[in-house]
Scaffold this active site. Sequence first.
Site, mmCIF file in Angstrom:
data_model
loop_
_atom_site.group_PDB
_atom_site.id
_atom_site.type_symbol
_atom_site.label_atom_id
_atom_site.label_comp_id
_atom_site.label_asym_id
_atom_site.label_seq_id
_atom_site.Cartn_x
_atom_site.Cartn_y
_atom_site.Cartn_z
ATOM 1 N N ARG A 136 0.861 -1.176 0.000
ATOM 2 C CA ARG A 136 0.000 0.000 0.000
ATOM 3 C C ARG A 136 0.900 1.229 0.000
ATOM 4 N NH1 ARG A 136 -2.135 -3.583 3.875
ATOM 5 N NH2 ARG A 136 -4.255 -4.315 3.423
ATOM 6 N N LYS A 159 -1.801 -1.948 7.374
ATOM 7 C CA LYS A 159 -3.162 -1.570 7.739
ATOM 8 C C LYS A 159 -3.595 -2.371 8.962
ATOM 9 C CE LYS A 159 -7.733 -1.010 5.640
ATOM 10 N NZ LYS A 159 -8.531 -1.231 4.418
ATOM 11 N N HIS A 217 -2.187 3.112 -5.960
ATOM 12 C CA HIS A 217 -2.921 1.902 -5.593
ATOM 13 C C HIS A 217 -3.142 0.985 -6.800
ATOM 14 C CE1 HIS A 217 -4.993 -0.191 -2.389
ATOM 15 N NE2 HIS A 217 -5.984 -0.480 -3.220
ATOM 16 N N ARG A 220 -0.658 -1.692 -6.915
ATOM 17 C CA ARG A 220 -0.974 -2.804 -5.997
ATOM 18 C C ARG A 220 -1.945 -3.770 -6.692
ATOM 19 N NH1 ARG A 220 -1.344 -4.445 -0.513
ATOM 20 N NH2 ARG A 220 -3.449 -4.919 0.235
ATOM 21 N N HIS A 243 -4.372 -8.956 3.257
ATOM 22 C CA HIS A 243 -5.823 -8.882 3.425
ATOM 23 C C HIS A 243 -6.249 -9.731 4.618
ATOM 24 C CE1 HIS A 243 -6.579 -7.820 -1.092
ATOM 25 N NE2 HIS A 243 -6.295 -6.767 -0.361
ATOM 26 N N TYR A 252 -9.881 -10.271 -7.485
ATOM 27 C CA TYR A 252 -8.918 -10.479 -8.555
ATOM 28 C C TYR A 252 -9.182 -11.752 -9.360
ATOM 29 C CZ TYR A 252 -6.430 -6.833 -6.064
ATOM 30 O OH TYR A 252 -6.097 -5.653 -5.459
#
Length: 278
Positions: A136, A159, A217, A220, A243, A252
């Site tokens: 990120r 995150k 982003h 990414r 994630h 994806y």
Amino acid sequence: MSNELEAFIEYISVIKALSRKSVDAYTCDLKQIELALNKPLISLDSKTLFNLLSEYKNKRTLNRKLSSVNAFFDFCYKNQFVDEKKKVKFSKIPKLLPKFLSYQQIQNALSQVDRSSVLGLRDYAMIIFLYATGARISECLALRREDIEGEWLHIRHAKGEKERIVPIAFVAKTAVDAYMNELKKTKEYVWSNYKGEKLSRISAYKITQKYLGVSPHVLRHSYATALIAGGADLRVVQELLGHSSLLTTQIYTHIQKQDLKETLEVCHPMAKEHLWVE
């Protein structure tokens, strides 16, 4: 601010260890609703909520606020502030496939970077770094020299404060090393502006916009897309991206579906309609 709301903010800050940005977003959403309600948020009912939020035409903004409210209700129920768990249904919005760039597009952009200056070396290294690691932009900008350990990248400011370790491609490490070797003095953070200060998110956005026409982003997304197209297991991609839920990574899988469609069109005789004889 009501006592229950204060307790919730403390919970997501300390126990859940959400990022400052996430905590601020929850606080802003919930305080705004509580102020409009003019009484404790815990007394909010669905009808009143939708009346308050009816002014938001953007469904994504509406759903973000509903997510904040549901997280607060869930917290209140688990801590026995209320006897019944409330949950407000989200507004349906169309699923948008993530935008991504091909390897060739990124290579073409990199060939346009003038690496005769320190800033050129920085721009080149940052683009490669983002594409090679899937980091990120916040994780990228928080990078320190010691976070690159041989062939591994230690992402310490992820995150939700969830650290992870991911491999870093040799070409990316080489580009970062070339940039850092040209710096006149050692900096705390790897990426810096022309003044030698830590690079800002806006400046990083300008770099990727200049050469690629996209936000950081998108690199990414391009990283994840390349992995899926190459046959990587979805759970491995989830781990690499950091994630917390596999559902997030599943956006994806459109790449896999597209590959299947193209394979069918090329290989299956019934896909070639002009050859079909009744």
